[in-house]
Design an enzyme around this catalytic site. Structure first.
Site, short mmCIF file in Angstrom:
data_model
loop_
_atom_site.label_atom_id
_atom_site.label_comp_id
_atom_site.label_asym_id
_atom_site.label_seq_id
_atom_site.Cartn_x
_atom_site.Cartn_y
_atom_site.Cartn_z
N GLU A 155 3.96 -5.32 7.36
CA GLU A 155 3.19 -4.23 7.98
C GLU A 155 3.60 -3.93 9.42
O GLU A 155 3.56 -2.80 9.88
CB GLU A 155 1.68 -4.55 7.93
CG GLU A 155 1.06 -4.46 6.55
CD GLU A 155 1.16 -5.76 5.75
OE1 GLU A 155 1.93 -6.66 6.15
OE2 GLU A 155 0.48 -5.86 4.73
N ALA A 170 0.88 -1.17 0.00
CA ALA A 170 0.00 0.00 0.00
C ALA A 170 0.92 1.22 0.00
O ALA A 170 2.12 1.12 0.30
CB ALA A 170 -0.87 -0.02 1.24
N GLU A 189 -0.74 -9.16 -0.90
CA GLU A 189 -2.19 -9.39 -0.77
C GLU A 189 -2.91 -9.32 -2.12
O GLU A 189 -3.87 -10.06 -2.36
CB GLU A 189 -2.78 -8.38 0.21
CG GLU A 189 -2.28 -8.62 1.64
CD GLU A 189 -2.64 -7.50 2.59
OE1 GLU A 189 -2.17 -6.36 2.41
OE2 GLU A 189 -3.42 -7.75 3.53
N GLY A 249 0.51 -5.00 0.85
CA GLY A 249 -0.64 -4.98 -0.06
C GLY A 249 -0.30 -5.59 -1.40
O GLY A 249 -1.18 -6.10 -2.09
#
Ligand SMILES: CCCCCCCCCCCCC/C=C/C(=O)SCCNC(=O)CCNC(=O)[C@H](O)C(C)(C)COP(=O)(O)OP(=O)(O)OC[C@H]1O[C@@H](n2cnc3c(N)ncnc32)[C@H](O)[C@@H]1OP(=O)(O)O
Length: 275
Positions: free
Chosen positions: A148, A80, A128, A125
């Site tokens: 994270e 992200a 993911e 992310g």
């Protein structure tokens, strides 16, 4: 459905190339290692919605499979967007997380195979996003992780659910609690990667070959099988069998099922039309 949905110029942060039924979707922010900014998430939603809308007999099934990858040769997607997240309040972050959840659920709903072609970093992310795809094909340069915890964060784009589903609870806990990166060989050993290829060229050739192999099958049947597996995953056996029974019944409503069974009995190759 018009071709403009896949015109390269349609998306600010993505490059799209539709060739021979294979749609290659490249996250194109190489200066930020293809980090999933809110603009990328919005473009991913638009692109996968367009793909979903094109998967019909009337539209001619122009897309028989999707390859998701990253630009720049260093990262698939490095996560992200940390720069954007650093100034988010919890409500904005929640909306950001939910919007990417929507993208991952859309990928899992698509009736065509989606292959993550990971060459370089697939972190947070990015890992993911790959986990939402049907198959993860990695080059030897691929590195995966859910780092994270290094940022005071937790997986927020579905890793808490999909990583344990893919590698098992033990390895998923270890990867998420330690935030460590693993290489392609370890990802293969854990079952995170389906295949490891020597380099980017072989990676894409293998992904295209798999999509080509699946594209020769009955498209509705492939879509029903994907829907069945997605629906049954994480559910009780009884519920999973119910979902499978519904998909099995639906297959019997298709012309392709009549064609497939008749072709076998007539000892000829089936000609599937996606109806
Ligand atoms: C019901 C739902 C509700 C949800 C509610 C919860 C809210 C959830 C919201 C948010 C959910 C998010 C879920 C996902 C989280 C994440 O992904 S966190 C980020 C995880 N990724 C990382 O930690 C990796 C970060 N990057 C690195 O560690 C390194 O860049 C690298 C990959 C190891 C490469 O290192 P190096 O070769 O030294 O290159 P760099 O100089 O570091 O990077 C080059 C430039 O790229 C920029 N960059 C790299 N990664 C990112 C990133 N993730 N975001 C933004 N930008 C990134 C980096 O800053 C460099 O830029 P410049 O300095 O401008 O050159």
């Amino acid at each position: 459905m018009t071709a403009t949905n896949f015109d390269p110029g349609t998306y600010e942060t993505l490059e799209l190339d539709l060739t021979d039924g294979v749609l290659t979707l490249t996250v194109n922010r190489p200066k930020a290692l293809n980090a999933l900014s809110r603009e990328v998430v919005s473009d991913l939603w638009k692109a996968f919605t367009a793909i979903q809308d094109s998967c019909t007999h009337d539209a001619g099934w122009p897309v028989r499979g999707v390859i998701v990858t990253g630009a720049g040769g260093k990262a698939f997607v490095a996560g992200a967007d940390i720069r954007q997240m650093s100034s988010m309040d919890p409500d904005t972050a929640s909306e950001y997380g939910r919007s990417m959840h929507g993208v991952t659920l859309l990928i899992e709903k698509l009736p065509v195979p989606v292959i993550a072609a990971v060459d370089g970093f697939a972190l947070g992310g990015g890992c993911e996003l790959a986990l939402a795809c049907d198959f993860i094909y990695a080059s030897e340069a691929a590195r995966f992780g859910q780092p994270e915890v290094n940022l005071g964060l937790v997986p927020g784009f579905g890793g808490s659910v999909r990583l344990p589903q893919r590698v098992g609870l033990g390895p998923a806990r270890e990867l998420i609690y330690t935030g460590r990166q693993i290489d392609a060989a370890e990802a293969l050993r854990l079952g995170l990667a389906n295949r490891v290829l020597a380099d980017r060229d072989e990676l894409f050739a293998a992904a295209r070959a798999t999509i080509g192999e699946i594209a020769a099958k009955a498209p509705l049947a492939v879509g029903l099988a994907k829907q069945s597996i997605a629906g049954a995953t994480g559910r009780s056996t009884a519920k999973g069998l119910e979902i499978e029974a519904d998909a099995f019944r639906e297959a019997f409503t298709t012309q392709d099922m009549r064609e497939g069974t008749t072709a076998f009995l007539e000892k000829r190759s089936a000609v599937f039309t996606g109806k």
